[in-house]
Design an enzyme around this catalytic site. Structure first.
Site, short mmCIF file in Angstrom:
data_model
loop_
_atom_site.label_atom_id
_atom_site.label_comp_id
_atom_site.label_asym_id
_atom_site.label_seq_id
_atom_site.Cartn_x
_atom_site.Cartn_y
_atom_site.Cartn_z
N SER A 294 51.85 -17.93 25.86
CA SER A 294 50.90 -18.87 25.29
C SER A 294 51.02 -20.28 25.89
O SER A 294 50.74 -20.48 27.06
CB SER A 294 51.07 -18.89 23.77
OG SER A 294 50.00 -19.54 23.13
N ASP A 305 48.65 -23.94 39.44
CA ASP A 305 47.29 -24.16 39.92
C ASP A 305 47.14 -25.48 40.66
O ASP A 305 46.33 -25.60 41.60
CB ASP A 305 46.29 -24.10 38.76
CG ASP A 305 46.04 -22.67 38.27
OD1 ASP A 305 46.56 -21.74 38.91
OD2 ASP A 305 45.34 -22.50 37.27
N LYS A 319 49.76 -13.92 27.21
CA LYS A 319 49.04 -14.20 25.96
C LYS A 319 48.08 -15.36 26.21
O LYS A 319 48.46 -16.52 26.15
CB LYS A 319 49.99 -14.54 24.82
CG LYS A 319 49.27 -14.83 23.50
CD LYS A 319 50.27 -15.15 22.39
CE LYS A 319 49.55 -15.41 21.06
NZ LYS A 319 48.78 -16.68 21.06
#
Length: 552
Positions: A294, A305, A319
């Site tokens: 999460s 990224d 998740k």
């Protein structure tokens, strides 16, 4: 009384039905007719079971089972909380509870023991130590009853508990502990792992998590840290805004961190960093494993990224769902999945299959055809559909069967309790040394304990014997099996000698825990932590670190 409860349920369902019929628009009629029909069927069934079932029925229990079964068909994170679990929900969301500030658990012989006093909290201040057995609380016997002990060790802050404990070597002691509001730290440890690499261990994302990380980073830089390891292993997540704020420490203002998309338009949102980054340049390694979930995956995915840091360890949990807690009647609550979240590159890291996972909780192998490729800022390829993949995968070292058995049987913990020698001293775990003499004492002590252990190859041979028996072939291969069993039979002295460095380490962890509490265990782990070693290796080679992040 039971009839009155049934009438209340039927009246509530009737009222809901009238409301639904009044509020739903024409295109929705078919769907909501099915809802109303099934609510009616459910109420009728509940009434008939309650009236006719042979045994008495607890209405709360049967209703909770039904609700849990219904929600389990959706996803693992949409769950119902009855009124008696709301305090646990509050603790989970805020990290706060009224207690003594110690991890208490059931250890050998079902004894209720202090496993770890939290540094600076009531239990440590009162003098409770790792290994103390709790006999009674306020005169109530709690021996071998963990549920009862757990119940009485929580309560209103400022109230006092009278504990009777038994401490090895000292006998029974009476200790008074004052309950206090316990706010669990999100950063239980930060420190230097070598002369220029600092480590921050983040275990939660409750309020102030970002402040704790920022404070730890600033202190480590004062201590000489020129490179940082952010340890998210075992961190199951928490507040979304804290994930954004922690990402903001390492990336600048105005950067996209996460996008949420749900069925309802109001659930669609973008979350960007709001402040100037604390340190945009310090080399960063983020540690993850199959229990990083999460909010942890948001931070790890964002760093990946933006090519802000290298990700090291094992694939994360996967998740990518956002939950919101909804109040229900009678002080109950429901946590419901409202959206999926997407990292800055556009990928959703939610595991494609909710249910099928490996034994360690990790995502299983995902077919390439089910994954979509995305790109980081520098053009590195990353994939969706099953957690965050590390830039550098690290395989965990497998412990020897005897070491695993010693851990399962709590024998290192028990040895620490019963050790009569002088405990090695040290201000930090690296100063604690386990001598060959202590190892010899452990082996001598172990001779008086019950220990049963089986290697992988022994289990394979046992399965082969069982299969041969089922097929009627056992007699034909009996002699060969006996030869194999003899060849791989356990030899305690030999196995202890072959695994003595593993055993030495876990004795050191145990002694460090007693001297330095949680900090001691974490610091002692560095010498065998392959993830940390890999992070130090990558961070110490600036050219390699830069090359990896550049995508070349």
């Amino acid at each position: 009384m039971r009839k009155f409860k049934i009438r209340k349920i039927q009246a509530a369902i009737l009222g809901l039905s009238v409301f639904l019929l009044w509020s739903f628009t024409a295109p929705q009629n078919d769907k909501y007719f099915e809802i109303l029909k099934n609510l009616d069927i459910f109420a009728t069934m509940y009434k008939e079971v309650n009236a006719n079932y042979v045994d008495d029925i607890n209405p709360n229990t049967i209703m909770e089972v039904g609700i849990d079964a219904m929600l389990s068909t959706l996803d693992p994170y949409t769950v119902y909380y009855p009124e008696d679990q709301i305090e646990d929900v509050r603790t989970e969301n805020t990290g706060q509870y009224g207690g003594i500030g110690a991890i208490v658990g059931e250890k050998y012989d079902k004894r209720i023991m202090i496993i770890m006093p939290n540094e600076g909290f009531a239990a440590e201040k009162a003098g409770l130590k790792r290994g103390d057995e709790i006999l009674s609380i306020n005169g109530i016997d709690v021996r071998q009853d963990y549920d009862k002990a757990s119940l009485y060790l929580r309560g209103q802050a400022s109230s006092k508990l009278a504990l009777k404990i038994e401490r090895p070597g000292e006998g029974e002691l009476d200790i008074e502990v004052e309950l206090e509001t316990i706010e669990l730290p999100n950063v239980p440890y930060y420190g230097m792992v070598n002369e220029d690499v600092g480590l921050i261990k983040l275990t939660g994302f409750t309020d102030n998590a970002s402040k704790e990380v920022k404070s730890a980073l600033r202190q480590l830089k004062k201590d000489g840290a020129e490179r940082i390891i952010l340890d998210l292993r075992g961190n199951g997540g928490g507040l979304l805004n804290e994930a954004v704020n922690i990402s903001n420490i390492f990336i600048d203002k105005g950067q996209l961190v996460v996008t949420t998309k749900g069925k309802l338009k109001e659930m669609n949102a973008t979350y960007k960093t709001l402040n100037t980054g604390t340190d945009l340049d310090i080399p960063l390694a983020v540690l993850i494993n199959s229990s990083s979930a999460s909010a942890s995956e948001i931070v790890a995915g964002t760093m990946q990224d933006y090519d802000r840091g290298v990700i090291i360890g094992r694939k994360s949990f996967g998740k990518g769902l956002v939950q919101r807690t909804m109040p229900l009647s009678y002080n109950s609550q429901m946590k419901v999945t409202i959206a999926k979240y997407y990292t800055p590159s556009g990928r959703c890291i939610q595991a494609i299959d909710y249910s099928n996972r490996n034994e360690d909780g990790s995502v299983g192998k995902i077919a390439d055809s089910l994954q979509t490729a995305f790109q980081t800022n520098n053009g590195r390829v990353v994939f969706d559909g099953g957690g965050v993949d590390p830039d550098f995968g690290v395989n965990r070292n497998k412990l020897a069967p005897i070491t695993i058995s010693l851990l399962k049987a709590d024998l290192f913990f028990r040895f620490g309790n019963e050790y009569n020698g002088e405990m090695p001293a040290g201000q930090v775990a690296s100063e604690i040394s386990i001598s060959d003499e202590v190892l010899s004492e452990f082996k001598l002590w172990l001779a008086g304990q019950t220990l049963d252990y089986t290697s992988d190859i022994q289990e394979e041979i046992a399965q082969l014997r069982e299969k041969a028996s089922e097929l009627g072939e056992l007699e034909r291969i009996q002699s060969q099996l006996e030869g194999l069993e003899s060849a791989v039979a356990n030899n305690l002295d030999s196995d202890l000698e072959n695994s003595k460095e593993e055993i030495r380490h876990f004795i050191k962890e145990e002694f460090a825990a007693r001297l330095l509490l949680e900090r001691g265990i974490i610091e002692a782990s560095f010498e065998v932590d392959e993830d940390v070693k890999k992070a130090i290796e990558i961070l110490s080679d600036q050219a390699h670190y830069t090359q990896v992040l550049s995508g070349n």
